[in-house]
Enzyme design. Structure first.
Site, PDB file in Angstrom:
ATOM      1  N   TRP A 134       0.847  -1.194   0.000  1.00  0.00           N
ATOM      2  CA  TRP A 134       0.000   0.000   0.000  1.00  0.00           C
ATOM      3  C   TRP A 134       0.882   1.242   0.000  1.00  0.00           C
ATOM      4  O   TRP A 134       1.571   1.532   0.970  1.00  0.00           O
ATOM      5  CB  TRP A 134      -0.893   0.018   1.253  1.00  0.00           C
ATOM      6  N   HIS A 148      -7.073   1.575   2.347  1.00  0.00           N
ATOM      7  CA  HIS A 148      -8.126   0.588   2.103  1.00  0.00           C
ATOM      8  C   HIS A 148      -9.198   0.785   3.174  1.00  0.00           C
ATOM      9  O   HIS A 148      -9.029   1.587   4.099  1.00  0.00           O
ATOM     10  CB  HIS A 148      -7.592  -0.845   2.104  1.00  0.00           C
ATOM     11  N   ARG A 174      -4.199   6.160  -2.512  1.00  0.00           N
ATOM     12  CA  ARG A 174      -2.847   5.580  -2.541  1.00  0.00           C
ATOM     13  C   ARG A 174      -1.918   6.469  -3.356  1.00  0.00           C
ATOM     14  O   ARG A 174      -2.346   7.051  -4.355  1.00  0.00           O
ATOM     15  CB  ARG A 174      -2.873   4.168  -3.140  1.00  0.00           C
ATOM     16  N   GLN A 188     -13.725   1.536  -2.186  1.00  0.00           N
ATOM     17  CA  GLN A 188     -13.736   0.122  -1.848  1.00  0.00           C
ATOM     18  C   GLN A 188     -15.024  -0.172  -1.094  1.00  0.00           C
ATOM     19  O   GLN A 188     -15.642   0.739  -0.542  1.00  0.00           O
ATOM     20  CB  GLN A 188     -12.555  -0.250  -0.932  1.00  0.00           C
ATOM     21  N   VAL A 231      -5.527 -11.819   6.791  1.00  0.00           N
ATOM     22  CA  VAL A 231      -6.374 -12.993   6.557  1.00  0.00           C
ATOM     23  C   VAL A 231      -5.496 -14.223   6.417  1.00  0.00           C
ATOM     24  O   VAL A 231      -4.335 -14.150   6.038  1.00  0.00           O
ATOM     25  CB  VAL A 231      -7.262 -12.844   5.291  1.00  0.00           C
ATOM     26  N   ALA A 278     -13.451 -11.897   5.616  1.00  0.00           N
ATOM     27  CA  ALA A 278     -13.444 -10.491   5.238  1.00  0.00           C
ATOM     28  C   ALA A 278     -13.146 -10.399   3.752  1.00  0.00           C
ATOM     29  O   ALA A 278     -12.546 -11.315   3.163  1.00  0.00           O
ATOM     30  CB  ALA A 278     -12.387  -9.726   6.029  1.00  0.00           C
TER      31      ALA A 278
HETATM   32  N1  PHE Z   1      -7.710  -4.372   2.009  1.00  0.00           N
HETATM   33  C1  PHE Z   1      -7.237  -5.209   0.943  1.00  0.00           C
HETATM   34  C2  PHE Z   1      -6.656  -4.294  -0.166  1.00  0.00           C
HETATM   35  O1  PHE Z   1      -6.997  -3.145  -0.229  1.00  0.00           O
HETATM   36  C3  PHE Z   1      -8.323  -6.102   0.393  1.00  0.00           C
HETATM   37  C4  PHE Z   1      -8.800  -7.122   1.376  1.00  0.00           C
HETATM   38  C5  PHE Z   1      -9.835  -6.858   2.265  1.00  0.00           C
HETATM   39  C6  PHE Z   1      -8.202  -8.369   1.413  1.00  0.00           C
HETATM   40  C7  PHE Z   1     -10.281  -7.822   3.143  1.00  0.00           C
HETATM   41  C8  PHE Z   1      -8.617  -9.341   2.302  1.00  0.00           C
HETATM   42  C9  PHE Z   1      -9.662  -9.061   3.163  1.00  0.00           C
HETATM   43  O2  PHE Z   1      -5.876  -4.726  -0.979  1.00  0.00           O
END
Ligand code: PHE
Length: 310
Positions: A134, A148, A174, A188, A231, A278
């Site tokens: 990120w 995010h 970003r 998002q 995750v 998630a």
């Molecule tokens: N937050 C992650 C991204 O922006 C996406 C994501 C959200 C992945 C939830 C796994 C679980 O790349």
């Protein structure tokens, strides 16, 4: 006005009844007593009638005003010809409707976010190489424009106990070189479900159902292993787009996975008792797939020739 004129003509100082009553003085005693009594009765009856008529008139006027100026607040508003909803807004509504229909609630969070929530609570400590995923716009040493919507996972879990079923639509930022599929600001929609006994099958079932609702039953869906520190296991989900130029035939629309036990423990949930999944999806990418839009930068260029097509 007519009533007042009537009062002056009959009951006023020079009025007809007043004149008659004044004339009583010329009658002899017996007559004066009889006629006087009748005269006073007549006067009282007329005064009473006058007052009642006045009351009736003002009540009728109030009722008329209430009727004429009544506003029915339950009526739906009339559409005003001021344009149309932005394609991103239209797609966001479709996405949130699909998840609300599956029992999710909508919450929103701050766009300027603490490093603590954007990274630390998501199992990405200072110096962790995953931070390179990120490219961050910093506001100062501890605040950033969120990269995010995932920081809302921790914020939601800190404030409620399971079961949790939320989606979080919102803007992200970003520090990014832009190209046809990357913008430096974009939307998002985060999703989070935590409860006893949630499995990876629930994740797949929920996301398949979402894809069916948005793209119909014909479009193909692909899950692949992917890595996100918050995750385990992690996946990404793509939709087939064999006609899409420059793509491998698939376009990635979200990252997802089972919530990492460290994230659960970090907010005080017992990871032995609770599990969850998630996901984080990109509405502009979804709009591109739905409508065949070839460049994400169109969404923020404010070109009416683009916007009028939706
Ligand atoms: N937050 C992650 C991204 O922006 C996406 C994501 C959200 C992945 C939830 C796994 C679980 O790349």
């Amino acid at each position: 006005d007519e009533l007042e004129q009537w009062r002056v003509r009959i009951l006023g100082r020079r009025g007809e009844l007043t004149g008659i009553l004044r004339g009583l003085a010329q009658l002899d005693l017996e007559e004066r007593r009889q006629v006087g009594a009748l005269g006073n009765q007549a006067k009282a009856a007329l005064e009473e009638g006058l007052e009642k008529r006045g009351r009736d008139i003002s009540e009728a006027r109030l009722a008329q005003v209430a009727d004429l100026e009544r506003i029915d607040v339950t009526l739906p508003g009339r559409p005003v010809a001021t344009g149309r909803l932005h394609p991103t807004t239209q797609v966001l509504r479709e996405i949130t409707d699909a998840f609300v229909a599956m029992g999710f609630s909508i919450v929103e969070g701050p766009e300027v976010e603490w490093d603590h929530y954007n990274f630390e609570m998501l199992n990405i400590p200072q110096g962790h190489p995953a931070r390179d995923m990120w490219n961050t716009l910093w506001v100062d040493y501890v605040n950033e424009l969120r990269t995010h919507t995932s920081p809302m996972q921790a914020r939601v879990m800190e404030s409620v106990q399971p079961p949790v079923r939320v989606i979080v639509p919102g803007k992200c930022y970003r520090y990014e070189a832009t190209d046809a599929t990357h913008e430096w600001h974009f939307y998002q929609v985060e999703g989070l479900a935590v409860d006893e006994g949630i499995t990876f099958a629930d994740l797949k079932g929920t996301l398949y159902e979402f894809a069916r609702r948005l793209f119909g039953t014909e479009r193909k869906v692909r899950f692949r292993c992917d890595y996100f520190p918050f995750v385990e296991p992690g996946v990404d989900m793509s939709i087939d787009c064999f006609s899409c130029e420059g793509s491998s035939g698939w376009i990635e629309i979200m990252g997802a996975g089972m919530v990492h036990p460290r994230v659960l423990a970090g907010v005080g949930y017992d990871p032995e008792k609770y599990t969850g999944f998630a996901f984080g999806l990109g509405p502009e990418r979804i709009a591109m797939l739905k409508y065949g839009i070839d460049d994400i930068r169109h969404f923020y260029s404010n070109d009416l020739r683009f916007l009028r097509q939706f």
